[in-house]
Write an enzyme that holds these catalytic residues in place. Structure first.
Site, PDB file in Angstrom:
ATOM      1  N   CYS A 126       0.838  -1.240  -0.010  1.00 21.92           N
ATOM      2  CA  CYS A 126       0.066  -0.129  -0.082  1.00 21.92           C
ATOM      3  C   CYS A 126       0.983   1.455  -0.014  1.00 21.92           C
ATOM      4  O   CYS A 126       0.376   2.235  -0.705  1.00 21.92           O
ATOM      5  CB  CYS A 126      -0.990   0.005   1.164  1.00 21.92           C
ATOM      6  SG  CYS A 126      -0.290  -0.015   2.924  1.00 21.92           S
ATOM      7  N   HIS A 194      -2.784   0.470   6.978  1.00 21.28           N
ATOM      8  CA  HIS A 194      -3.206   0.305   5.760  1.00 21.28           C
ATOM      9  C   HIS A 194      -3.328   1.877   5.288  1.00 21.28           C
ATOM     10  O   HIS A 194      -3.819   2.634   6.127  1.00 21.28           O
ATOM     11  CB  HIS A 194      -4.554  -0.514   5.589  1.00 21.28           C
ATOM     12  CG  HIS A 194      -4.970  -0.699   4.104  1.00 21.28           C
ATOM     13  ND1 HIS A 194      -4.088  -1.030   2.983  1.00 21.28           N
ATOM     14  CD2 HIS A 194      -6.035  -0.087   3.370  1.00 21.28           C
ATOM     15  CE1 HIS A 194      -5.108  -0.940   2.028  1.00 21.28           C
ATOM     16  NE2 HIS A 194      -5.969  -0.412   2.147  1.00 21.28           N
ATOM     17  N   HIS A 206      -5.942   1.659  -3.559  1.00 30.84           N
ATOM     18  CA  HIS A 206      -5.447   1.005  -2.438  1.00 30.84           C
ATOM     19  C   HIS A 206      -4.831  -0.388  -2.749  1.00 30.84           C
ATOM     20  O   HIS A 206      -5.252  -0.957  -3.857  1.00 30.84           O
ATOM     21  CB  HIS A 206      -6.281   1.073  -0.963  1.00 30.84           C
ATOM     22  CG  HIS A 206      -7.436   0.176  -1.219  1.00 30.84           C
ATOM     23  ND1 HIS A 206      -8.029  -0.511  -0.036  1.00 30.84           N
ATOM     24  CD2 HIS A 206      -8.565   0.112  -2.154  1.00 30.84           C
ATOM     25  CE1 HIS A 206      -8.966  -1.100  -0.476  1.00 30.84           C
ATOM     26  NE2 HIS A 206      -9.220  -0.750  -1.655  1.00 30.84           N
TER      27      HIS A 206
END
Length: 235
Positions: A126, A194, A206
């Site tokens: 990510c 994240h 993402h």
């Protein structure tokens, strides 16, 4: 490929099987030599060549290639292999084992797509996606940060620790407003582990662990687990 180097690669792949073996080809006194290195990765599906092993090989001579094995799978390079080969600026030799098939790739300008890229922690994850988006869409080079496998499980709060150093400021707790805002999320962890990029019109880009990177609607669950929204200074 020199026969002695190839044989040394085979022996190393066999020793480390079923984990990936990794090493370097070094020119020492005008001769090529295979230097086996440690694989510091915690899992068995990728490799991490320690910086100190690389430095030790550099002290021996000139590094001319990176080597690693693919246990039980073809020597076909993964997306992470292609990206890492570009970053290294060196040829990569990939040896499938025990099939004993060798394939060599060289830097050729490859860039992983922003949507649909494979996940490989530390190479295509990510944060890598955020760095690539900013470089391609904003011509901004964000710094990279060392991160070990499963860093969030030990409570390392890497995103919150480094976002200011990367040039970001916190602008909201849960509401991105402009394209390029970075959304930090806490996904089944004690820390923000994240992140995604707000694209505008209610969508974000993402890359979840073990999934392909994707463009998804931001809201609902993603908003519920948002810890904060960051914006790059000057944007």
């Amino acid at each position: 490929m020199d026969r002695q180097i190839l044989q040394a690669m085979r022996e190393h792949a066999q020793r480390d099987y079923p984990r990936e073996a990794c090493g370097l080809v070094v020119v020492v006194d005008g001769r090529g030599k295979y230097v086996p290195c440690r694989n510091a990765a915690e899992g068995s599906e990728h490799f991490i060549l320690p910086a100190e092993d690389y430095a030790a090989a550099e002290d021996m001579g000139e590094i001319v290639a990176v080597v690693h094995s693919h246990p039980d799978v073809p020597a076909q390079p993964s997306e992470a292999d292609l990206v890492s080969c570009e970053a290294s600026g060196l040829p990569w030799h990939i040896l499938s084992w025990p099939a004993d098939d060798l394939r060599t790739i060289v830097p050729s300008g490859y860039e992983a797509p922003l949507v649909g890229r494979q996940f490989s922690h530390g190479v295509l994850d990510c944060y890598t996606l955020i760095r690539d988006w900013y470089r391609r869409e904003r011509c901004i080079d964000l710094p990279d940060f060392a991160r070990r496998d499963d860093w969030w499980k030990s409570g390392e709060d890497l995103y919150m620790r480094h976002y200011a150093e990367a040039g970001f400021v916190a602008v909201s707790q849960d509401q991105p407003e402009q394209a390029g805002d970075v959304i930090l999320m806490q996904l089944r962890a004690k820390v923000a582990n994240h992140a995604g990029i707000y694209l505008g019109d209610g969508h974000m880009l993402h890359h979840l662990h073990d999934r392909l990177s994707s463009r998804d609607v931001y809201g609902g669950y993603w908003q519920e687990i948002t810890r904060c929204v960051l914006r790059y200074k000057g944007l």
